[in-house]
Write an enzyme that holds these catalytic residues in place. Structure first.
Site, PDB file in Angstrom:
ATOM      1  N   ASP A  18       0.765  -1.077  -0.080  1.00 33.41           N
ATOM      2  CA  ASP A  18       0.080   0.074   0.202  1.00 33.41           C
ATOM      3  C   ASP A  18       1.006   1.333  -0.074  1.00 33.41           C
ATOM      4  OD1 ASP A  18       1.083  -0.277   2.664  1.00 33.41           O
ATOM      5  OD2 ASP A  18      -1.069  -0.403   3.669  1.00 33.41           O
ATOM      6  N   SER A  19       2.041   1.093  -0.010  1.00 36.29           N
ATOM      7  CA  SER A  19       3.040   2.265  -0.329  1.00 36.29           C
ATOM      8  C   SER A  19       3.122   2.704  -1.714  1.00 36.29           C
ATOM      9  CB  SER A  19       4.521   1.759  -0.062  1.00 36.29           C
ATOM     10  OG  SER A  19       4.768   0.426  -0.552  1.00 36.29           O
TER      11      SER A  19
ATOM     12  N   ASP B 247      -0.914  -6.127  -0.143  1.00 33.96           N
ATOM     13  CA  ASP B 247      -1.458  -5.502   0.993  1.00 33.96           C
ATOM     14  C   ASP B 247      -2.945  -5.532   0.942  1.00 33.96           C
ATOM     15  OD1 ASP B 247       0.709  -5.234   2.658  1.00 33.96           O
ATOM     16  OD2 ASP B 247       1.213  -3.119   2.067  1.00 33.96           O
TER      17      ASP B 247
ATOM     18  N   LYS C  51      -1.424  -9.559   2.744  1.00 29.51           N
ATOM     19  CA  LYS C  51      -0.777  -9.099   4.081  1.00 29.51           C
ATOM     20  C   LYS C  51      -1.408  -8.114   4.708  1.00 29.51           C
ATOM     21  CE  LYS C  51       2.996  -6.233   4.106  1.00 29.51           C
ATOM     22  NZ  LYS C  51       2.513  -5.022   4.797  1.00 29.51           N
TER      23      LYS C  51
ATOM     24  N   GLU D 183      -1.726  -5.773   8.559  1.00 27.54           N
ATOM     25  CA  GLU D 183      -1.146  -4.989   9.570  1.00 27.54           C
ATOM     26  C   GLU D 183      -1.836  -5.220  11.013  1.00 27.54           C
ATOM     27  OE1 GLU D 183      -0.617  -0.824   8.979  1.00 27.54           O
ATOM     28  OE2 GLU D 183       0.592  -1.232   7.107  1.00 27.54           O
TER      29      GLU D 183
ATOM     30  N   GLU E  40       8.653  -4.298  11.174  1.00 32.46           N
ATOM     31  CA  GLU E  40       9.156  -3.011  10.802  1.00 32.46           C
ATOM     32  C   GLU E  40       9.448  -2.044  11.798  1.00 32.46           C
ATOM     33  OE1 GLU E  40       7.521   0.702   7.893  1.00 32.46           O
ATOM     34  OE2 GLU E  40       6.223  -1.039   7.942  1.00 32.46           O
TER      35      GLU E  40
END
EC number: 2.1.2.11
Length: 272
Positions: free
Chosen positions: A52-53, A91, A121, A123, A190
């Site tokens: 999602d970056s 993501d 993925k 979070e 991270e």
């Protein structure tokens, strides 16, 4: 000590677990489009993360929050069409899984069906365990993400190193063990202290891939725009730049402009 590498024709979630067991480090990079993914895959990267970056480096947003599920599917589709070896992890974007496990499953199914991605993925730890369970029960592989979780930036208020205090460090270890017990095949940590990251990697059997988490983990991931030097405004301690593409590209494009202005391009050999 050098480790003999198995020649994987195609990377799977099982391959990554084997790599950890055999002491082989795992390489992971982001990619968001067909052309870049083709290069990354050809270079031998094990895992391509459609992160999602993309919200930051492709769309120019300040955070990862604005990117939508449709946009993630668009980026992932191009990446999947490019690869022949790498495992493609996508993501789940902010708002697509946090509050409702049924919505999380619908989001993950859309990613898998519409993009062809190989895994998703998410979070977070215990707070999203129901969403992870639901997705895993549908047969969709899940990679976890602990430590600095950029989708929670407004909760943290800063991108500083996480889990420096004992209480947060203990919860991170507990969450890592929980994610493994739920059935996640790997975990990203991270921006946490290197000794804590190594402790996490040693305490679970699934691969732990770090970004800003030291060398004691099972693999590393970076944003490709950062490691190639396309972004000259981002210089955290953990980043190693392997090229300065910003400088190289601006020079090449500037020369192109100059050649047009001077009527040097195209020359006689560059026309029909």
């Amino acid at each position: 000590m050098s480790v003999s590498k198995k020649d994987y024709k195609r990377i799977t979630t099982k391959s990554l677990i084997e790599m950890k067991a055999n002491g082989e480090k795992i390489s992971m990079l982001t990619a968001y489009d067909y052309t870049m993914a083709k290069i990354v895959d050809t270079a031998g990267v094990d895992v391509i993360l459609v992160g999602d970056s993309a919200s930051n480096v492709m769309a120019g947003h300040e955070t990862t929050l604005p990117i939508t599920l449709d946009q993630m599917i668009y980026h992932a589709s191009g990446v999947v069409r490019a690869i022949s070896r790498a495992l493609v992890v996508v993501d789940l974007p902010f708002g697509s899984y946090q509050s409702d496990s049924k919505a999380a499953l619908r989001s993950a199914i859309r990613i898998m069906k519409e993009s062809g991605g190989h895994a998703v993925k998410l979070e977070g730890g215990s707070e999203i365990k129901d969403s992870i369970k639901k997705i895993l029960n549908a047969g969709i592989p899940v990679m976890g993400h602990l430590g600095l979780t950029p989708q929670s930036i407004y909760k943290f208020g800063t991108y500083t190193v996480r889990a420096k205090e004992d209480q947060e460090a203990e919860k991170l270890i507990e969450d890592a063990k929980l994610l493994e017990s739920l059935g996640c095949f790997a975990l990203v940590v991270e921006k946490i202290p290197a000794d804590l990251a190594e402790k996490v990697a040693q305490s679970i059997s699934i691969p732990v891939i770090g970004i800003g988490a030291g060398g004691g983990v099972d693999g590393q991931v970076l944003v490709i725009h950062d490691m190639l030097g396309m972004n000259n405004e981002f210089s955290p301690r953990f980043l190693r730049r392997y090229m300065n593409l910003f400088e190289g590209m601006t020079s090449a494009i500037g020369q192109y402009v100059a050649d047009i202005k001077s009527r040097d391009f195209p020359n006689e050999k560059e026309q029909y």
